[in-house]
Design an enzyme around this catalytic site. Structure first.
Site, PDB file in Angstrom:
ATOM      1  CE  LYS A 117      87.226  40.496 -43.427  1.00  0.00           C
ATOM      2  NZ  LYS A 117      86.214  39.451 -43.324  1.00  0.00           N
ATOM      3  CE  LYS A 196      78.614  43.290 -41.381  1.00  0.00           C
ATOM      4  NZ  LYS A 196      79.315  42.036 -41.665  1.00  0.00           N
ATOM      5  CE  LYS A 199      84.324  41.954 -34.025  1.00  0.00           C
ATOM      6  NZ  LYS A 199      84.602  40.532 -33.996  1.00  0.00           N
TER       7      LYS A 199
END
Ligand code: TYM
Length: 327
Positions: A117, A196, A199
């Site tokens: 992230k 993958k 979201k």
């Protein structure tokens, strides 16, 4: 002799619409485990986790209800399985603190999900950094034996096991060391671009998306440019990987043969995926509509679930607080 049941536990963040990665990676295995009378399943909506990235209160509440509806529509049976909101179990925060006091910073710094992230430009808050400790508390507070998850959660499960073992080593046997259940075939469900499905990568297909919009998305799935008449390698094709999720073994064999023979266009495979998708979720879509029309019933399921989960959490927390010298 009464044999106590195995506790199966898992959670989903209400951080957006649930997608095929969530469904095949976690929900479907979790729902199948609910059918085994030796299992007692606890599944929850990880709203405290989602708070790390959802600053909008109305959205967080709405998405929490939607995750519950999705799970119930897909077959979660509230008579057998305990469904609840993570935030209804206040004891979680107490265990999170106790575990924090045992967690080396280096363990958190090595977590891929956090590093990923940050590398994509997200400015992390302390909640995001501490996320794996909260997840360990989620699991350990219910004496969980088995945790069905997708492969992206494997490292978090290792952190959980590490913390449980560290706790037991320091304070004596107290916490059950859980095991991750990751199915090879669905450990990483690919998205529209072959990465993958996620979201955060915006490459997902919703479980309950508008059918027309989902069809459009399926038509956009990335493929190579091998001409129709040429034989193709199904094992290198993202479409085949997605088709396999829905199809029966005989259909998979047939599709494999069609790839290898040549003469199969990717458009045909995309249409086949769309039809499988529609058929697979048709009954669940109907159930979801009737569940959504009855919000009080949903609240009652979550309230009753929280009560059951809390009874277990209180016992385990008492054991932990006694072990560390707080009680
Ligand atoms: P979350 O909300 O990101 O995803 C929920 C579950 O879906 C799985 N999953 C996938 N599996 C295969 N392929 C994919 N493309 C894919 N995308 C998602 C995830 O592996 C996960 O099992 N940290 C957790 C939520 C959580 C939790 C817990 C899980 C909080 N506390 C305790 C288990 C136990 C998460 O963010 O999952």
């Amino acid at each position: 002799m009464t044999v106590s049941k195995r506790r199966v536990l898992s959670g989903i963040q209400p951080s957006g619409t649930l997608h095929l990665g969530n469904y095949f990676g976690m929900m479907k295995p979790a729902l199948e485990m609910q059918a085994d009378p030796d299992n007692q399943c606890f599944y929850f909506i990880a709203d405290y986790h989602a708070l790390t990235q959802t600053p909008d209160p109305e959205l967080l509440r709405k998405r929490g209800r939607e995750v519950a509806l999705d799970f119930l529509a897909c077959g979660l049976d509230p008579e057998r399985t305990v469904l609840f909101r993570q935030s209804d179990i206040a004891e979680i925060m107490q265990l999170t603190w106790v575990l924090s006091c045992l967690t080396p910073l280096g363990l958190l710094e090595r977590c891929h999900s956090y590093k990923d992230k940050v590398s994509r430009g997200l400015i992390p808050n302390a909640g995001l950094f501490n996320y794996p400790i909260l997840m360990a508390a989620d699991i350990l507070i219910y004496d969980s034996h088995l945790v069905p998850v997708g492969r992206d959660q494997k490292q978090h499960l290792e952190v959980t096991r590490d913390l449980a073992q560290k706790f037991n080593h320091q304070y004596g046997e107290c916490l059950l060391v859980p095991e991750a259940i990751i199915r090879d075939e669905t450990a990483v469900v690919p998205g529209l671009d072959g990465q993958k499905m996620s979201k955060s990568y915006d490459n997902y297909i919703e479980i309950f998306g508008d059918e027309k919009a989902v069809r459009k998305k399926i038509m956009r799935i990335k493929t190579d440019s091998t001409p129709v008449e040429e034989p193709k390698n199904p094992d290198r094709c993202n479409l085949f990987a997605i088709y396999k999720l829905f199809a029966a073994p005989a259909e998979i064999r047939e599709m494999r043969a069609a790839y290898e023979r040549g003469g199969l266009g990717y458009g045909q495979v995309k249409q086949a995926i769309f039809e499988k998708y529609r058929e697979h979720f048709a009954a669940a879509r109907q159930r979801r509509l009737s569940l959504a029309a009855n919000p009080e019933q949903l609240e009652e399921i979550l309230r009753a679930g929280a009560e059951k989960a809390r009874a277990v959490a209180q016992k385990v927390l008492h054991r932990v607080l006694t072990a560390v010298g707080i009680k």
